[in-house]
Design an enzyme around this catalytic site. Sequence first.
Site, mmCIF file in Angstrom:
data_model
loop_
_atom_site.group_PDB
_atom_site.id
_atom_site.type_symbol
_atom_site.label_atom_id
_atom_site.label_comp_id
_atom_site.label_asym_id
_atom_site.label_seq_id
_atom_site.Cartn_x
_atom_site.Cartn_y
_atom_site.Cartn_z
ATOM 1 N N TYR A 120 0.816 -1.216 0.000
ATOM 2 C CA TYR A 120 0.000 0.000 0.000
ATOM 3 C C TYR A 120 0.854 1.273 0.000
ATOM 4 C CZ TYR A 120 -4.098 -2.913 1.148
ATOM 5 O OH TYR A 120 -5.114 -3.838 1.130
ATOM 6 N N LYS A 167 4.854 -14.064 4.771
ATOM 7 C CA LYS A 167 4.941 -15.025 3.669
ATOM 8 C C LYS A 167 6.396 -15.004 3.171
ATOM 9 C CE LYS A 167 2.724 -17.658 0.595
ATOM 10 N NZ LYS A 167 1.948 -18.867 0.854
#
Length: 326
Positions: A120, A167
């Site tokens: 973002y 991740k």
Amino acid sequence: MTHRIAVIPGDGIGGEVVPAAIEVLEALDLGFEFVDGEAGDYVKEERGEALPQETYDLAAEADATLFGAAGETAADVILPLREAVDSFANVRPARAYPGVDAVKPETDLVFVRENTEGVYAGIEDDLTDDVTTLTRLITEDASRRIAEFGFEYAEENGFSDVTVAHKANVMRKTDGRFLDACEAVAAAGDYEYDEALMDALAMHLIMHPEDYGVVICPNLAGDMLSDLAAGLVGGLGLLPSANVGPDNALFEPVHGSAPDIAGEGIANPAAMILSAAMMLEHLGYGDEATRVRDAVTAVLEDGPRTPDLGGDATTADVTEAVLDAL
Ligand code: NAI
Ligand code: MG
């Protein structure tokens, strides 16, 4: 010390639930100074801009801000307001309440989401006519800051389980850095935690939310996982949130302006009142925060309840019941 609180109700039910929260705060008699600010669709209609500079300045200079909701201009209002308070942490509890239908009644989670970077960060580019890229920004400073905030939050609020979502098996460098920062902070503070791959975590959260307490997340993961957990406890009318900066913070319900029920006086004020409780906690009024939360919990359990929770009470009925329970 008296605190200066910016109060920005915004549009729709914001104008109904914010006054309810102020009534509750006033009943505590803590000597807060409330200063009203204008923002939202109605302001844009009147003045051509949804967030006037004076409202931005008000939030930037206040000790804390209570925000209701904006309508179509939500992004134009809330993103700059979060920036005004320099909020690096988005804190979103998802707690199920007795007496309220929840998919998983045992849910009691708090997401601590990095609020400034990741995917973002807004670094997108059209490389060619048919290729577009997005750069995922992860910095040492922001990662360390959110980790410190998350571990401290867990300790202060009595959560024994801390999970770091990532991740790093795929995004080796970016989430590798995020994970390393969390590890360093945990080592320095002697904090215990587990790490979890964010996709597998989504599944486990649905099946066994009781296994988790505070979940520290990079930006996008926090956005997705906190919405997912919101589904477990049911009812947008119940979810508060905080946007915390170094010396300022903004508190808002997760819900929007609810145009379908605005003006009817039947909005559930619980999310807004619980947001005010988060503000109390943040300002150092832990006992008062607990009292407010307990009062809301008692009313959710025993009623009266607004129509979104199957009752027929008004916003005013519920607010009065919370005041009585206080
Ligand atoms: P919404 O949260 O306003 O409403 C979704 C549904 O939940 C509606 O049926 C509404 O009546 C109900 N609901 C929400 N809060 C409630 C409450 N406190 N009590 C009882 N029922 C409640 O989301 P929606 O419909 O997607 O968006 C409506 C407007 O709100 C849009 O203009 C959107 O841009 C804006 N919005 C603003 C946000 C903000 O200011 N942070 C966040 C989300 C939406
Ligand atoms: Mg979201």
